[in-house]
Enzyme design. Structure first.
Site, short mmCIF file in Angstrom:
data_model
loop_
_atom_site.label_atom_id
_atom_site.label_comp_id
_atom_site.label_asym_id
_atom_site.label_seq_id
_atom_site.Cartn_x
_atom_site.Cartn_y
_atom_site.Cartn_z
N ILE A 126 0.83 -1.21 0.00
CA ILE A 126 0.00 0.00 0.00
C ILE A 126 0.87 1.25 0.00
O ILE A 126 0.69 2.17 -0.81
CB ILE A 126 -0.96 0.00 1.20
CG1 ILE A 126 -1.92 -1.19 1.12
CG2 ILE A 126 -1.74 1.32 1.26
CD1 ILE A 126 -2.76 -1.40 2.35
N ASP A 170 11.09 2.88 5.94
CA ASP A 170 10.73 1.47 6.16
C ASP A 170 12.01 0.67 6.35
O ASP A 170 12.69 0.31 5.38
CB ASP A 170 9.93 0.92 4.98
CG ASP A 170 9.31 -0.45 5.29
OD1 ASP A 170 9.84 -1.16 6.16
OD2 ASP A 170 8.29 -0.79 4.66
N ALA A 210 -4.33 2.49 8.05
CA ALA A 210 -3.73 1.18 8.28
C ALA A 210 -4.38 0.48 9.48
O ALA A 210 -5.07 -0.53 9.32
CB ALA A 210 -2.22 1.32 8.50
N ARG A 211 -4.19 1.03 10.68
CA ARG A 211 -4.81 0.51 11.90
C ARG A 211 -4.96 1.66 12.88
O ARG A 211 -4.05 2.48 13.03
CB ARG A 211 -3.97 -0.61 12.55
CG ARG A 211 -4.05 -1.95 11.86
CD ARG A 211 -5.42 -2.59 12.05
NE ARG A 211 -5.51 -3.91 11.44
CZ ARG A 211 -5.86 -4.14 10.19
NH1 ARG A 211 -6.15 -3.12 9.40
NH2 ARG A 211 -5.94 -5.36 9.72
N ASP A 253 -9.48 6.13 8.95
CA ASP A 253 -10.54 5.18 8.60
C ASP A 253 -11.04 4.44 9.82
O ASP A 253 -11.81 3.48 9.70
CB ASP A 253 -9.97 4.17 7.58
CG ASP A 253 -11.03 3.66 6.61
OD1 ASP A 253 -12.08 4.30 6.48
OD2 ASP A 253 -10.80 2.62 5.97
N GLU A 261 -13.71 9.29 21.00
CA GLU A 261 -13.03 10.53 21.34
C GLU A 261 -12.70 11.39 20.12
O GLU A 261 -12.42 12.58 20.26
CB GLU A 261 -11.75 10.24 22.14
CG GLU A 261 -10.69 9.44 21.40
CD GLU A 261 -10.83 7.93 21.59
OE1 GLU A 261 -9.82 7.23 21.45
OE2 GLU A 261 -11.96 7.48 21.89
N HIS A 266 -14.19 2.78 8.09
CA HIS A 266 -13.39 1.62 7.68
C HIS A 266 -13.70 1.21 6.24
O HIS A 266 -14.05 0.07 5.96
CB HIS A 266 -13.62 0.43 8.64
CG HIS A 266 -12.48 -0.54 8.65
ND1 HIS A 266 -12.51 -1.71 9.37
CD2 HIS A 266 -11.27 -0.51 8.01
CE1 HIS A 266 -11.37 -2.36 9.20
NE2 HIS A 266 -10.61 -1.66 8.38
N LEU A 267 -13.52 2.17 5.34
CA LEU A 267 -13.85 1.96 3.93
C LEU A 267 -12.68 1.41 3.11
O LEU A 267 -12.85 1.08 1.95
CB LEU A 267 -14.28 3.29 3.30
CG LEU A 267 -15.57 3.92 3.81
CD1 LEU A 267 -15.78 5.27 3.11
CD2 LEU A 267 -16.76 3.01 3.55
N GLY A 268 -11.50 1.30 3.72
CA GLY A 268 -10.29 0.98 2.97
C GLY A 268 -10.41 -0.12 1.95
O GLY A 268 -10.08 0.04 0.79
#
Length: 386
Positions: free
Chosen positions: A147, A166, A229-230, A254, A259, A271-273
């Site tokens: 990604i 990375d 990602a998360r 996403d 909060e 959460h449309l990823g």
């Protein structure tokens, strides 16, 4: 005939990769040989002894008890990269939409329904949503996998300057990454350079809160942060504090959290990823193929708890042994195989942390006693003879 249980709606395109003469696919079954799953929670599920594999049609496997599966000799697969294009396109879309304040502007415009002075009020009100172009701006990409590399390459084509971080980049990812992406060895060196920051790493104990108060303090004032990602990769308390102080001008994510909702500068999507029919088809196809190849041939591809092992069939029988990664196990397996009068044509062994997998193609006659003897090796967890 293998029985496959589907715990979520799996794309028919993927299920078509499981031939009906070899696989029986069912939603309700007492003792499946394999499970196809998307988001169903298996953390407290009771797995029968004959369950051989679980294939997750997606990348994340936090809904599967990996340690317990390893102890029971259940191979767990995921589908890395199958939804990469869907997520990358959403990230690039939000990169632009967030920069131009599209979500807030669209919501404001909807509230003008019935306004008799619509055209005049539109021209008057649009000033509050003025945004910036992304061409010429700098994007920092944390994680350059399937990604992240797509996002980086696309941002370059849109005229952005791109930096990437990375430390564990794979060879395949490196080949797919444009040479114009500036590679940063140290994350802290990259952060002060970026107008935008996007994160694309897996969620692990070591990556939790990668973006936190300390990393945000190193960023440019007014940086825009994207997280597709998360949710756990970004510390929400820190991002809200940074939004309030002006250090962060927008947070696009996403992963909705109580909060975050309703807070200025936050754009949450549900959460449309990977929520495209193309991504669902790709994930289902890969998951079904992984499951089929393992059940039929013993090959392991894209497992998260076992080593990846593939070997062309050499005729005869195939012996597949899942065992703990301990000294002397391979010699015990080959000794019992030889004692059974079998000739080893090909053999491969690989390990992944505490787990190992040995696969042998043999010629000769096998009987049920060999499986029992191999299973009697203390480190052996599961034996299959195909």
């Amino acid at each position: 005939m293998f029985t496959i249980q589907t715990l979520n709606a799996i794309s028919p395109v993927g299920l078509a990769k499981l031939p009906k003469n070899l696989f029986e696919v069912a939603v309700e079954t007492d003792a499946p040989d394999g499970i196809l799953v998307r988001s169903a929670d298996l953390l407290n599920a009771d797995f029968k002894e004959n369950l051989l594999a679980i294939a997750r049609a997606g990348a994340g496997v936090n809904n599967i008890p990996l340690d317990r599966c390893s102890e029971q000799g259940i191979v767990v697969f995921n589908t890395p990269g199958a939804n990469a294009n869907a997520v990358a396109e959403l990230v690039v879309g939000m990169l632009i939409a967030g920069s131009r304040n599209v979500p807030a502007a669209a919501a404001w415009t909807q509230d003008l329904a019935g306004d008799p002075n619509l055209k005049k009020d539109v021209e008057k009100g649009k000033k509050q949503f003025v945004g910036n172009e992304i061409a010429g701006k700098t994007l920092g990409v944390i994680g350059l996998g399937a990604i992240g590399s797509r996002v980086a390459n696309c941002a370059l084509s849109l005229g952005m300057e791109v930096y990437g971080y990375d430390p564990y980049i794979s060879i395949d990812a490196a080949w797919n990454l444009s040479r114009r992406v500036h590679h940063c060895v140290n994350l802290n060196d990259m952060l002060p350079l970026c107008d935008y920051l996007t994160i694309h790493v897996p969620y692990l104990p070591t990556t939790r809160d990668t973006i936190n108060a300390q990393t945000l303090a190193l960023c440019k004032d007014g940086v825009k942060v994207l997280n597709y990602a998360r949710g756990e990769l970004v510390n929400n308390a820190a991002i809200l504090d940074a939004l309030e102080s002006g250090k962060v001008s927008a947070y696009m994510t996403d992963f909705a959290a109580e909060e975050l909702l309703g807070k200025p500068g936050v754009i949450c999507t549900p959460h449309l990823g990977a929520s495209t029919p193309e991504a669902e088809d790709n994930c289902a196809i890969m998951a079904a193929q992984e499951l089929s190849d393992y059940l039929r041939n013993g090959n392991i591809t894209h497992s998260v708890n076992m080593p990846d092992v593939q070997q062309p069939r050499a005729g005869g029988r195939r012996i597949c042994v899942i065992h703990r990664n301990e000294p002397g196990v391979i010699s015990q397996i080959t000794a019992l195989t030889t004692a059974a009068g079998l000739n080893i044509e090909n053999m491969v062994n690989k390990s992944k942390k505490d787990m190992a997998y040995t696969m042998l193609d043999v010629t000769g006659t096998t009987d049920g006693t060999l499986r029992e003897k191999l299973s009697g090796i203390p480190a052996v967890i599961r034996v299959r003879i195909l």
